[in-house]
Design a protein around this motif. Structure first.
Motif, mmCIF file in Angstrom:
data_model
loop_
_atom_site.group_PDB
_atom_site.id
_atom_site.type_symbol
_atom_site.label_atom_id
_atom_site.label_comp_id
_atom_site.label_asym_id
_atom_site.label_seq_id
_atom_site.Cartn_x
_atom_site.Cartn_y
_atom_site.Cartn_z
ATOM 1 N N TYR A 152 0.946 -1.089 -0.108
ATOM 2 C CA TYR A 152 -0.095 0.023 0.148
ATOM 3 C C TYR A 152 0.658 1.244 0.100
ATOM 4 O O TYR A 152 1.906 1.429 0.541
ATOM 5 C CB TYR A 152 -1.058 0.124 1.189
ATOM 6 N N LYS A 203 -0.095 0.589 -3.914
ATOM 7 C CA LYS A 203 -1.361 0.321 -4.307
ATOM 8 C C LYS A 203 -2.356 1.289 -3.463
ATOM 9 O O LYS A 203 -2.099 1.720 -2.511
ATOM 10 C CB LYS A 203 -1.424 -1.097 -3.548
ATOM 11 N N ASP A 204 -3.601 1.320 -3.938
ATOM 12 C CA ASP A 204 -4.498 2.364 -3.363
ATOM 13 C C ASP A 204 -5.267 1.901 -2.181
ATOM 14 O O ASP A 204 -5.604 1.075 -1.983
ATOM 15 C CB ASP A 204 -5.945 2.477 -4.507
ATOM 16 N N ILE A 206 -7.402 3.534 -0.092
ATOM 17 C CA ILE A 206 -8.692 4.063 0.073
ATOM 18 C C ILE A 206 -9.732 2.937 0.203
ATOM 19 O O ILE A 206 -10.615 2.893 1.276
ATOM 20 C CB ILE A 206 -9.154 5.146 -0.799
ATOM 21 N N GLU A 207 -9.975 2.035 -0.713
ATOM 22 C CA GLU A 207 -11.179 1.305 -0.714
ATOM 23 C C GLU A 207 -10.769 0.169 0.170
ATOM 24 O O GLU A 207 -11.901 -0.327 0.737
ATOM 25 C CB GLU A 207 -11.004 0.660 -2.178
ATOM 26 N N ASP A 208 -9.745 -0.240 0.596
ATOM 27 C CA ASP A 208 -9.396 -1.295 1.379
ATOM 28 C C ASP A 208 -9.229 -0.872 2.928
ATOM 29 O O ASP A 208 -9.141 -1.307 3.973
ATOM 30 C CB ASP A 208 -7.989 -2.332 1.273
ATOM 31 N N LYS A 209 -9.742 0.469 3.012
ATOM 32 C CA LYS A 209 -9.666 1.328 4.238
ATOM 33 C C LYS A 209 -8.366 0.838 5.271
ATOM 34 O O LYS A 209 -8.384 0.660 6.457
ATOM 35 C CB LYS A 209 -10.990 0.937 5.129
ATOM 36 N N ASN A 274 -2.545 8.238 -6.406
ATOM 37 C CA ASN A 274 -3.824 7.610 -6.502
ATOM 38 C C ASN A 274 -5.124 8.849 -6.339
ATOM 39 O O ASN A 274 -5.893 8.850 -5.821
ATOM 40 C CB ASN A 274 -4.144 6.727 -5.372
ATOM 41 N N TYR A 330 -8.127 6.964 7.927
ATOM 42 C CA TYR A 330 -6.771 6.572 7.274
ATOM 43 C C TYR A 330 -5.578 7.063 8.279
ATOM 44 O O TYR A 330 -4.560 6.815 7.632
ATOM 45 C CB TYR A 330 -7.018 7.263 5.801
#
Ligand SMILES: [Zn+2]
Length: 333
Positions: A152, A203-204, A206-209, A274, A330
């Motif tokens: 990440y 790796k982004d 955001i989506e995976d918190k 990102n 985050y």
């Protein structure tokens, strides 16, 4: 009337070139240096009180005196004698004023010794020496950054490299024993260095918190959360702190905005990968400028009370594609 006349020898404007050109290879030519005198050395004047006369010291004796000077100088020198390539002795401007000159009654050795001894204090001759010196130098490892898709953003893994070393051959110039310059003539790597590799996650998160942001200040109290407040949206979180407390970049990025804006006060916007941006508002002072590349944890400003604010605090926002999200989800704790 008895006038005492002290006969003294003055080495007038002498210039001796005890130079030899090395015929290739790395070995020193020290053995040849003192045998090679080019040009006309001129130990040729006699001084009686304030008047200068020609002396009867012949060219051969002059050569001997100056050769001895070179020899004595090399003996006294801290330089490794095996490395000497050439030596060049010249009278300088100060020599012309030099009063305490050399007696003709002295032997060649004694005259040479006087020149060397007195030169230690007076520096009226310049001795230029060139030495071929070999040394080992460290080769620092280079740093290579590798982007990792399976790590990440904000995650960093460092694989330390190793130094190597090389052998450096340089022609080093000394004037009166002080290094004045050098020319590197050869470099040979003995052991290669090994790169330090920095793996940087892209790796982004955001989506995976994933908590990928560093806390943007020191201590303080969270005084207001992200979300609806008094009937309107609060786009960030507020951290109550003292004026002047440090404000840090929450993650690596590039400073995009740094100016005073109504409401926000002194505001910094940093752009990250990102399509993520972070915003730091109500600052007292800026410690960065637009275009600066900042690292996670770098000081960018100080907490303040500028703009629409009722007390010193940091207003911190995170935006994804321009849309504010809850920063607390985050931030690493
Ligand atoms: Zn706020």
């Amino acid at each position: 009337m008895n006038i005492s006349i002290k006969k003294t020898l003055m080495v007038s404007a002498f210039s001796i070139c005890l130079t030899t050109i090395l015929g290739g290879g790395l070995e020193s030519s020290y053995g040849n240096i003192l045998l090679t005198i080019e040009g006309e050395p001129t130990v040729s004047a006699m001084k009686v009180e304030d008047k200068t006369y020609k002396t009867d010291v012949d060219i051969d004796a002059s050569k001997e005196i100056l050769r001895k000077v070179g020899e004595l100088y090399i003996e006294d020198s801290v330089v490794n004698k095996d490395t000497i390539l050439s030596i060049d002795i010249k009278a300088n401007d100060k020599y012309e004023e030099y009063k305490n000159v050399i007696s003709t009654s002295d032997s060649i050795e004694e005259i040479a010794e006087k020149i060397v001894d007195e030169n230690n204090d007076e520096k009226y001759i310049d001795v230029n020496m060139k030495c071929k010196e070999t040394r080992q130098e460290t080769i620092e490892p280079s740093i290579k950054t590798v982007q990792k898709e399976d790590m990440y953003m904000g995650e960093i893994l460092k694989e330390e490299g190793m130094s190597g070393y090389k052998e450096v051959v340089a022609n080093v110039n000394y004037t009166n024993g002080i290094k004045t310059g050098e020319e590197i003539v050869q470099e040979k790597t003995i052991v290669n260095s090994k790169d330090t590799v920095v793996y940087k996650g892209v790796k982004d998160p955001i989506e995976d918190k994933v908590a990928f942001l560093e806390y943007p200040t020191e201590g303080g109290t969270i005084t207001s959360l992200f979300g609806k407040r008094w009937g309107r949206m609060h786009n960030g979180m507020d951290i109550g702190n003292d004026t002047g407390d440090p404000v840090y970049s929450a993650i690596d990025g590039v400073v995009k905005e740094c100016y005073y804006e109504n409401g926000y006060g002194n505001k910094i916007v940093i752009e990250h990968d990102n399509n993520i941006m972070t915003v730091y508002a109500h600052l007292n002072e800026f410690k960065t400028t637009v275009g600066a590349e900042v690292k996670k944890g770098d000081l960018i400003g100080n907490v303040g009370n500028t703009g629409n604010s009722t007390g010193p605090h940091l207003h911190f926002e995170v935006r994804v594609n321009g849309v504010p999200i809850n920063p607390q989800e985050y931030i690493q704790v």
